[in-house]
Design a protein around this motif. Sequence first.
Motif, PDB file in Angstrom:
ATOM      1  N   THR A 130       0.625  -0.991   0.008  1.00  0.00           N
ATOM      2  CA  THR A 130       0.003  -0.063  -0.080  1.00  0.00           C
ATOM      3  C   THR A 130       0.812   1.072   0.091  1.00  0.00           C
ATOM      4  O   THR A 130       2.139   1.201   0.260  1.00  0.00           O
ATOM      5  N   TYR A 131       0.020   2.149  -0.292  1.00  0.00           N
ATOM      6  CA  TYR A 131       0.889   3.506  -0.327  1.00  0.00           C
ATOM      7  C   TYR A 131       1.533   4.134   1.148  1.00  0.00           C
ATOM      8  O   TYR A 131       2.466   4.182   1.211  1.00  0.00           O
ATOM      9  N   GLU A 132       0.661   3.649   2.189  1.00  0.00           N
ATOM     10  CA  GLU A 132       1.106   3.833   3.509  1.00  0.00           C
ATOM     11  C   GLU A 132       2.350   3.048   4.070  1.00  0.00           C
ATOM     12  O   GLU A 132       3.306   3.529   4.395  1.00  0.00           O
ATOM     13  N   TRP A 133       2.417   1.709   3.503  1.00  0.00           N
ATOM     14  CA  TRP A 133       3.446   1.101   3.767  1.00  0.00           C
ATOM     15  C   TRP A 133       4.687   1.553   3.197  1.00  0.00           C
ATOM     16  O   TRP A 133       5.961   1.381   3.475  1.00  0.00           O
ATOM     17  N   ARG A 135       5.253   4.310   1.799  1.00  0.00           N
ATOM     18  CA  ARG A 135       5.846   5.733   2.486  1.00  0.00           C
ATOM     19  C   ARG A 135       6.564   5.565   3.819  1.00  0.00           C
ATOM     20  O   ARG A 135       7.506   6.084   4.111  1.00  0.00           O
ATOM     21  N   SER A 136       6.122   4.463   4.684  1.00  0.00           N
ATOM     22  CA  SER A 136       6.701   4.366   5.856  1.00  0.00           C
ATOM     23  C   SER A 136       8.187   3.712   5.711  1.00  0.00           C
ATOM     24  O   SER A 136       9.222   4.253   6.499  1.00  0.00           O
ATOM     25  N   ILE A 137       8.489   2.765   4.626  1.00  0.00           N
ATOM     26  CA  ILE A 137       9.696   2.344   4.497  1.00  0.00           C
ATOM     27  C   ILE A 137      10.405   3.255   3.742  1.00  0.00           C
ATOM     28  O   ILE A 137      11.895   3.090   3.727  1.00  0.00           O
TER      29      ILE A 137
ATOM     30  N   PRO B  47       4.394   5.340  10.974  1.00  0.00           N
ATOM     31  CA  PRO B  47       5.254   4.787  10.021  1.00  0.00           C
ATOM     32  C   PRO B  47       6.699   4.440  10.655  1.00  0.00           C
ATOM     33  O   PRO B  47       7.595   3.882   9.937  1.00  0.00           O
ATOM     34  N   GLU B 278      -4.181  -4.760   5.676  1.00  0.00           N
ATOM     35  CA  GLU B 278      -3.040  -4.393   6.274  1.00  0.00           C
ATOM     36  C   GLU B 278      -3.169  -3.971   7.813  1.00  0.00           C
ATOM     37  O   GLU B 278      -2.326  -4.539   8.342  1.00  0.00           O
ATOM     38  N   TYR B 282      -1.761  -5.538  11.409  1.00  0.00           N
ATOM     39  CA  TYR B 282      -1.005  -4.827  12.554  1.00  0.00           C
ATOM     40  C   TYR B 282      -1.865  -4.826  13.866  1.00  0.00           C
ATOM     41  O   TYR B 282      -1.434  -4.835  14.989  1.00  0.00           O
ATOM     42  N   ARG B 675       9.629  -3.130   9.669  1.00  0.00           N
ATOM     43  CA  ARG B 675       8.196  -3.280   9.512  1.00  0.00           C
ATOM     44  C   ARG B 675       7.804  -4.583   9.039  1.00  0.00           C
ATOM     45  O   ARG B 675       8.644  -5.274   8.494  1.00  0.00           O
TER      46      ARG B 675
END
Lengths: 333, 802
Positions: A130-133, A135-137, B47, B278, B282, B675
């Motif tokens: 996903t976009y969020e993932w 962006r996180s990495i 994040p 997703e 989590y 992550r």
Amino acid sequence: MLRLPRLRYLKPASAAAAAAAVAEVGPRAVLVAGGTDLLPKLKRRQIEADTLIGLAHLSELRGVRGDARSGFELGALVTLTEAAEHPALVEGHPGYAEAAGLVSSPALRNAGTVGGNLCVDTRCNYYDMTYEWRRSIGFCMKKDGDVCLVAPGSPRCWAVSSTDTAPVAIALGATVVLVGPDGERELPAAELYRDDGIQYLAKPAHEVITALRLPPADGLASAYVKLRRRGSIDFPIAGAGVALRLVDGRLERVRIVMSGVGSHPVEAPAAGELLAGQEPTPEAIAAAAELAARPAKPLDNADLHHAWRKRMVRVVVEQALQRAVERARARRP
Amino acid sequence: MSTDGELEVVGRPLPRVDAVARVTGTARYADDLQLPRMLHARILRSPHPHARILSVDTAAARRIPGVKAVLTGMDLPIRYGIMPVSQDERALEFEKVRFVGDPVAAVAAVDEETAAAALDAIRVSYEPLQPVMSIEEALRDPVDEPIHDPALTRQRGNVHRLVSYEFGDVEAGFAAADHVREDLFFYQGNTHLPMEQHSALATYEDGRLTLWSSTQVVHYVHRALAKVLELPMHRIRVIGAAHGGGFGGKTDPFSHEIVVAKLAMVTGRPVRCTLTREEVFYAHRGRHPVLIWMRTGVTREGRITAMHVRTALDGGAYGSYGPATVFYTGTLQTVTYAIPAYKFEGVRLFTNKAPCGPKRGHGTPQGRFAIELHLEKIARELGLDPVELRRRNYVRPFTRAVNWLRVTSCGLEECTEKVLQASGYRGRPRRPGHGMGFAASAYMSGAGTPIYWNDMPHSEVQLKLDRTGVTAYCGAMDIGQGSDTVLATVVAEELGLRPADVRLVTADTDATPVDLGSYSSRVTFMAGNAALEAARRMRRLLVEAVAEATGVQGDLDEIEVREGRVGEVSFEQACQLATTRFGALSTSGSYRPPRIAGPFKGSGVGPSPAYSYTACVVDLDADARTGLIRVNKVWIAHDVGRAINPLAVKGQVEGSVYMALGEALMEEQVYRKGRHKWPSMLEYKSPTVLEMPEIETFLVETVDPEGPYGAKEAGQGPLLPVIPAINAAVFDALGIWIDETPITPEKVLRALDARARGQEARYGPRRFPDVDYGAPIRVDPPDPHDLRVGEELERAFAAAGR
Ligand SMILES: Cc1cc2nc3c(=O)[nH]c(=O)nc-3n(C[C@H](O)[C@H](O)[C@H](O)COP(=O)(O)OP(=O)(O)OC[C@H]3O[C@@H](n4cnc5c(N)ncnc54)[C@H](O)[C@@H]3O)c2cc1C
Ligand code: SF4
């Protein structure tokens, strides 16, 4: 739920009109056939678009024409299920039908198309998130960023070509018919691809694939062996498409093309040449498989351990060669 | 039930009461619920794996048209957590974040797109801290700071909980052994992967909050909401929506449940939040990764003289059920094998990963995996048949284990015999790459003590009977395991009806009395017993009314209540007669397990009113060239006490086998660069139907004296033996030990390579870290034949000064 962005959906009157529409709208327009690859990617913002140029309504792109003697022309909108189950195709080019039947799952094969499968985006498990993932990495160069997370320091993207049908199509010497604003052209399937995880297609975005042409069967025997974790759903983590002729007990015109090992379907011409003129003994096949697999260098961006995937490339190549040889033997009167 | 005790519906393979709703799509899941003016909520997540929150700026998000409310941690500052000893979560964090996915802010907006856009507009500034991503790292001194404030955990560094016990004289036990062996195992973490994502919908009207949720435990959600929102419980109503799968993953109160409740209060409008796939990864609370060291002494004949177990659990970012999980990695070994002296040390560590918690089998699959393979290796070393070695050590029914766990009915022998016979394990033919493996296990039928200390019943059922028929009310939540069917079947059995004739109201805190929820395999046993009591009371009243009205004299027990009739009249008439006589009737029943825990601190984790037993044999082919494994068949026998509905029990057994195969062969909740490596249903590999082998299930009925009609659990236990049996079968096939899960083809080839190089034919952990477990609590073992429970047991403790 992940949501699609707001989209405009156009239904052009013909493939040529579709090509013109993409050219006109520009980079925020994208062609869509079955949508099975594209829509999840739009949800994950891997592809950003505001206009979908639909092809699904174009009956000119449907249907399987021809036969084993004259060769086949598969309309780009032929579904993978149709391709996998088409009796003459199963008979004439079993490797291609087999590959189509191994894509994903039954539901997705009912929607996914021959044309869409040739164009399926390259994959990487740093990218298919996903976009969020992402962006996180930290974004990578394939989308929104400028580094490669699998091979930091690499100037290029190594996302993996994961189309199941392209290897056999290339091995068979298939061609694709493309329509652009300036008319039609025909291209060897191999030339549709570039060795680049980002710009993986050697065609402008606006060109529409209208058909895939498979040659006359003419003694060609083909096979596709796919390695994946589960019996369904999964993309290939290594695959081998093979087409060959067996003439008087000796191999001729052997082409071996692999999926899941590079950013494009990777042909192993030297391995094919090694077999030419040889009897298909287990040793000869093993030696060719070894040679074909040698350059493959899987990275840690797909399922299972990349060292294991590397070891498996020769196994799938060997199995595909064996199966094609068996088919060639069975075919001879 | 007929007067001679013959069962009418119990034991029959009837379709589940919710079967039609499930398969026709009329079951309404939380995400199907819509209310007028409903808003949609989304949650902003960290994040960073580990960071301090410096500031959260929501101004821009609030300005977006369609955004109705934005929450940050300051709006919900009160900590909560499922275990009273581990109140360490906040619905939204404002001080620091502890894993990628930790909730930080939330938005309610007119649609999901607007909510998502608002999340994008929230500016959070973080100061990243060194993340802690493994057991080894968590045991070291923190680089920046511990994940949780040691003032709250009252532990060193990233240690969450430590346990250390010695039951009996372990040293003497080892001294008496002819042979001592040590092994190391690693069980990888994995997740529940329910089909349904978590979802909750809240309204706040007239000062009353209502929450519909996809939860396994309405009562615990009720408590958490009351605590965090500072509302009295009577102003909160929690309703369990039709459930799309839990497996332990919906057994905690969750951030999104509290968030939608608060947003409903702030906006005055209904608010719904459904997690993305997703986010489900989590929310997690799945299987803890556990490193296990085991040392066992045995006599030449293979009898265990002593065992010492050490475990280290990678707990993830929060406590969840962890304080119990750490016990479960060590406590249930003793209810399968009679271990005369037993030492167990466990540590749960905090790491910067999604929090682990209870997944089917809760903490016991890891320990089970280890002990079964460990015994298998001991047997082979001694030249004994691995099944025979186990049998020599099997616990006997109606005994008390060294750690005071009371065993009642136990069908281990029968289960073993069934699967050995059916599979032909003993005289198995050999072909290259083909192998068979055996393992046995036990599981609890509900925890003997509640999560928060109290003396109230664990389950309560009320029945209402009026001229229209009978309705059962119970707080239990059917999460797909079939608890509604069990309730209806029990009531139907007692009142001479069919299960479908019994109306049910379940999991609604306004309408139903408390049941602690669907976890620890407790519902059939506990709610079943409560329903039985309520139904017997109702039956008595019905019979009384019918006897009076029809002028029957003599023993009321002689009146038949069966096949829709009460004595001479139909059930319908009986209801009318009873209503005429008494008015609308209600009865209640409740269940509280007897006091069975031993006389020592921490004895509350492990005791259960009854244990289920399972044995299985796995048949597989392992390819030495590719390392790929194909499971051909599983024979599994489960001692369920009594199958109230054999179809439902078989469903649970088969589902357990399926889940076990995933854990054994592919599932891994793993992390890369701080992550989750693949929070996606395509990349996180779980078996498809095509990977499913044929399963032959045998139900063994030992008729437990305390279970309803003798029933014990079936939802979790059958998972346990399958995993080690697969590893044992891989050894049988290829002569290599894979001492960890999952058995990926890579690991198989690495073990084969090691053997080819003349090294140990094994893949698995090499080192157990140094852990200071502290001095053990020493506990004298009980008399194995002392089965006293309840007040009798308490009096005995008091007399002994315990
Ligand atoms: C869970 C899952 C598993 C999958 N597994 C596999 C797998 O195992 N093997 C595999 O090969 N694929 C797999 N796929 C990808 C995909 O389903 C197939 O590749 C399918 O054939 C794509 O066809 P489509 O018509 O749906 O393509 P679309 O999604 O419509 O399009 C895919 C791409 O091709 C372009 N395109 C489509 N048609 C044309 C055309 N006629 N001319 C020019 N460009 C065109 C689109 O613009 C887009 O970029 C999987 C997808 C999912 C979601
Ligand atoms: S190979 Fe590198 S650049 Fe390409 S998608 Fe993967 S991480 Fe990104």
